[in-house]
Design a protein around this motif. Structure first.
Motif, short mmCIF file in Angstrom:
data_model
loop_
_atom_site.label_atom_id
_atom_site.label_comp_id
_atom_site.label_asym_id
_atom_site.label_seq_id
_atom_site.Cartn_x
_atom_site.Cartn_y
_atom_site.Cartn_z
N VAL A 223 1.65 8.67 14.95
CA VAL A 223 0.22 8.94 14.95
C VAL A 223 -0.50 8.24 13.81
CG1 VAL A 223 0.47 11.15 16.12
CG2 VAL A 223 0.54 11.06 13.62
N ASN A 224 0.22 7.61 12.90
CA ASN A 224 -0.41 6.93 11.76
C ASN A 224 0.02 5.47 11.70
OD1 ASN A 224 -1.80 9.23 10.61
ND2 ASN A 224 0.23 9.99 10.06
N LEU A 225 -0.96 4.60 11.54
CA LEU A 225 -0.71 3.17 11.32
C LEU A 225 -1.38 2.83 9.99
CD1 LEU A 225 -1.62 1.94 14.92
CD2 LEU A 225 0.69 2.21 13.98
N ASN A 226 -0.62 2.88 8.91
CA ASN A 226 -1.20 2.82 7.58
C ASN A 226 -0.86 1.53 6.84
OD1 ASN A 226 -2.34 5.35 7.93
ND2 ASN A 226 -0.58 6.42 7.04
N ASN A 227 -1.74 1.22 5.88
CA ASN A 227 -1.52 0.12 4.93
C ASN A 227 -1.28 -1.22 5.62
OD1 ASN A 227 -1.78 1.72 2.56
ND2 ASN A 227 0.29 2.51 2.93
N ARG A 228 -2.06 -1.46 6.66
CA ARG A 228 -2.00 -2.78 7.31
C ARG A 228 -3.00 -3.70 6.61
NH1 ARG A 228 -4.19 -2.04 12.61
NH2 ARG A 228 -5.21 -0.20 11.74
N GLU A 229 -2.54 -4.82 6.10
CA GLU A 229 -3.44 -5.78 5.47
C GLU A 229 -4.18 -6.52 6.58
OE1 GLU A 229 -2.61 -9.76 3.22
OE2 GLU A 229 -2.54 -8.12 1.74
N VAL A 230 -5.50 -6.38 6.59
CA VAL A 230 -6.29 -6.94 7.68
C VAL A 230 -7.19 -8.09 7.23
CG1 VAL A 230 -6.24 -4.89 9.13
CG2 VAL A 230 -7.97 -5.07 7.33
N ALA A 231 -7.32 -8.32 5.94
CA ALA A 231 -8.14 -9.43 5.46
C ALA A 231 -7.82 -9.71 4.00
CB ALA A 231 -9.63 -9.14 5.63
N VAL A 232 -7.91 -10.99 3.63
CA VAL A 232 -7.84 -11.42 2.24
C VAL A 232 -9.07 -12.29 2.00
CG1 VAL A 232 -6.54 -12.65 0.48
CG2 VAL A 232 -5.32 -11.36 2.26
N ARG A 233 -9.87 -11.91 1.04
CA ARG A 233 -11.15 -12.60 0.81
C ARG A 233 -11.24 -13.08 -0.62
NH1 ARG A 233 -15.71 -14.75 -0.06
NH2 ARG A 233 -17.52 -14.39 1.30
N THR A 234 -11.50 -14.38 -0.80
CA THR A 234 -11.71 -14.93 -2.13
C THR A 234 -12.95 -14.31 -2.76
OG1 THR A 234 -10.69 -17.02 -1.48
CG2 THR A 234 -12.09 -17.05 -3.44
N VAL A 235 -12.86 -13.95 -4.03
CA VAL A 235 -13.99 -13.37 -4.74
C VAL A 235 -14.96 -14.49 -5.14
CG1 VAL A 235 -14.73 -12.10 -6.78
CG2 VAL A 235 -12.64 -11.43 -5.56
N ASP A 236 -16.20 -14.34 -4.76
CA ASP A 236 -17.22 -15.33 -5.13
C ASP A 236 -18.56 -14.62 -5.27
OD1 ASP A 236 -18.11 -14.84 -2.52
OD2 ASP A 236 -17.21 -16.66 -1.71
N ASN A 237 -19.63 -15.40 -5.35
CA ASN A 237 -20.94 -14.81 -5.62
C ASN A 237 -21.48 -13.99 -4.44
OD1 ASN A 237 -21.36 -17.58 -4.38
ND2 ASN A 237 -23.46 -16.82 -4.36
N SER A 238 -20.79 -13.99 -3.30
CA SER A 238 -21.22 -13.15 -2.19
C SER A 238 -21.08 -11.67 -2.53
CB SER A 238 -20.43 -13.47 -0.92
OG SER A 238 -19.06 -13.12 -1.06
N PHE A 239 -20.32 -11.35 -3.58
CA PHE A 239 -20.15 -9.96 -4.00
C PHE A 239 -21.21 -9.54 -5.01
CE2 PHE A 239 -16.04 -11.07 -2.29
CZ PHE A 239 -15.61 -9.91 -1.68
N LEU A 317 -16.14 -9.23 -12.57
CA LEU A 317 -16.28 -10.66 -12.79
C LEU A 317 -17.76 -11.02 -12.85
CD1 LEU A 317 -13.62 -11.97 -10.25
CD2 LEU A 317 -13.34 -11.85 -12.72
N PHE A 318 -18.05 -12.12 -13.52
CA PHE A 318 -19.42 -12.63 -13.58
C PHE A 318 -19.59 -13.67 -12.48
CE2 PHE A 318 -22.35 -15.97 -15.00
CZ PHE A 318 -23.52 -15.23 -15.11
N PHE A 319 -20.68 -13.57 -11.73
CA PHE A 319 -20.92 -14.50 -10.64
C PHE A 319 -22.05 -15.46 -11.01
CE2 PHE A 319 -19.55 -10.47 -8.62
CZ PHE A 319 -18.29 -10.91 -8.20
N LEU A 320 -21.80 -16.74 -10.85
CA LEU A 320 -22.81 -17.75 -11.12
C LEU A 320 -23.60 -18.00 -9.85
CD1 LEU A 320 -24.01 -19.85 -13.08
CD2 LEU A 320 -22.32 -21.49 -12.19
N ASP A 321 -24.92 -17.87 -9.94
CA ASP A 321 -25.79 -18.12 -8.81
C ASP A 321 -25.84 -19.62 -8.54
OD1 ASP A 321 -27.75 -18.35 -6.93
OD2 ASP A 321 -29.30 -17.28 -8.07
N PRO A 322 -25.39 -20.08 -7.35
CA PRO A 322 -25.39 -21.52 -7.07
C PRO A 322 -26.80 -22.10 -6.99
CG PRO A 322 -24.85 -20.26 -5.10
CD PRO A 322 -24.85 -19.29 -6.23
N CYS A 323 -27.81 -21.25 -6.88
CA CYS A 323 -29.19 -21.72 -6.81
C CYS A 323 -29.96 -21.46 -8.12
CB CYS A 323 -29.92 -21.06 -5.64
SG CYS A 323 -29.22 -21.45 -4.02
N GLN A 324 -29.22 -21.16 -9.17
CA GLN A 324 -29.87 -20.90 -10.46
C GLN A 324 -30.60 -22.15 -10.95
OE1 GLN A 324 -27.28 -19.09 -13.30
NE2 GLN A 324 -28.62 -19.51 -15.05
N VAL A 325 -31.79 -21.95 -11.50
CA VAL A 325 -32.64 -23.06 -11.92
C VAL A 325 -32.66 -23.13 -13.44
CG1 VAL A 325 -35.01 -23.95 -11.96
CG2 VAL A 325 -34.09 -22.91 -9.86
#
Length: 371
Positions: A223-239, A317-325
């Motif tokens: 009845v339990n399907l646990n701890n399945r890794e479903v995604a790995v996402r690189t940390v970037d400024n989208s966070f 982490l510190f994220f650098l805005d790619p559109c920073q002026v």
């Protein structure tokens, strides 16, 4: 048709089968020269995912041709009909004004293109059986570059826990993973651009295009399907802002599960997808022309979504805005002619995507209900 064209088509069809899109895997043998129609569609018991995509394979390595102007309708077990409306070239969406998918309902898709009619098999919509929950872990992933240099990347690993409410003798489930986050366009000086309005965009990316998560209920008694890794996402400024991970559970019938199992054999294998020539995966459409070969799959799937929200407070982490002026760029911005936004882009002072985030891939200005 060459193998590289098949692989391109495979990618196109997988993308079309996202939760907000949909359909099948196709194998075209090496002797064909293109021209096969590809119909990929779904009806669900909710407002999302009721989309049909139609394209035609072209010879050699050319991208498939998107088919506009098709007549697309779904028919339920009571004979009620509703047309899908074309929202963009080759993509048709159901408004659910007449036919609303529901568990236990039976549905069929009918498509008319160039005087021919394409009909799917009857599809029964099965119930959702599991409760899903997501959690994340921060990690550092070691990589080796093409030149042999070792590098490390900060990543977020997403894990799913699923609890089955009941264990019928026969049931089938598929899961999709997607992410959604906001991007805010850069601000421009009001004095120079008084009518400019910042865009706020929502990026929705499918994260499981190469991973098909399936469960055959006839093979499990847990009845339990646990701890399945479903995604790995690189940390970037989208966070930087709100960042959602969504797991979408689809209740399948046996025919749909068999189709996706065959598709899984093409995308889940040792090594690369390029290692083994793909085998044919038949769909569930037939043409009014018995001699015509047509590809695609129409499914009726109940759907349920569980979400995980992450913010920059979760990422140390510190994220650098790619559109920073910087100051130099700011001086260039205020020196262009009054309200000449195109000048900023043409002179390469700023990237077009920094001003119009709607140009980013998988971007929409329509705010999802959960934001």
């Amino acid at each position: 048709m060459r193998k590289t064209q098949f692989l391109y088509l495979l990618g196109m069809v997988l993308v079309s089968l996202l939760f907000t899109r949909c359909a099948e895997v196709i194998e075209l043998n090496n002797e064909t020269s293109g021209g096969q129609l590809v119909i990929a569609g779904r009806i669900t018991n909710g407002t999302m995912g009721n989309v049909v995509n139609i394209s035609r394979a072209l010879p050699e390595e050319q991208a498939p041709q998107l088919i506009s102007g098709a007549l697309v309708k779904v028919i339920d077990q009571d004979g009620m009909e509703e047309a899908y409306v074309e929202t963009q070239p080759g993509q048709y969406e159901l408004c659910r004004d007449i036919v609303q998918g529901q568990v236990g309902g039976v549905y069929q898709l009918e498509v008319q293109v160039d005087g021919k009619t394409y009909t799917s098999s009857l599809q029964e919509m099965m119930p959702i059986l599991a409760e899903d929950e997501l959690r994340f872990e921060l990690d550092i992933q070691d990589n080796i570059s093409g030149s042999g240099t070792a590098t490390s990347t900060d990543v977020v690993r997403i894990f799913a826990n699923s609890t089955l409410n009941s264990l019928p003798e026969e049931f089938y489930i598929r899961w999709l993973m997607e992410e959604a986050y906001t991007v805010v366009a850069m601000d421009l000086p009001d004095r120079n651009f008084p009518r400019y309005s910042q865009q706020q965009c929502y990026i929705i990316n499918e994260l499981s295009a190469q991973d098909i998560f399936l469960v055959d209920g006839t093979e499990i008694r847990n009845v339990n399907l646990n701890n399945r890794e479903v995604a790995v996402r690189t940390v970037d400024n989208s966070f930087t802002n709100r960042h959602y991970f969504n797991i979408i559970q689809l209740g399948l019938n046996r025919e749909t599960h068999e189709y996706w199992s065959k598709l899984q054999s093409l995308t889940v294998r040792q090594g690369s997808i390029f290692d083994t020539p793909p085998a044919a995966v038949p769909g569930n459409f037939v043409s009014s022309d018995p001699s015509e070969e047509v590809f695609g799959f129409f499914e009726a799937s109940s759907a349920d979504t569980a979400r995980l929200l992450m913010t920059n407070n979760d990422i140390p982490l510190f994220f650098l805005d790619p559109c920073q002026v910087d100051q130099e760029t700011f001086l260039q911005i205020i020196r262009v002619p009054f309200e000449c936004i195109s000048c900023l882009i043409d002179r390469e002072i700023v990237e077009a995507e920094c001003i119009f985030c709607s140009l980013l891939p998988n971007s929409t200005l329509v705010r999802p209900s959960y934001f």
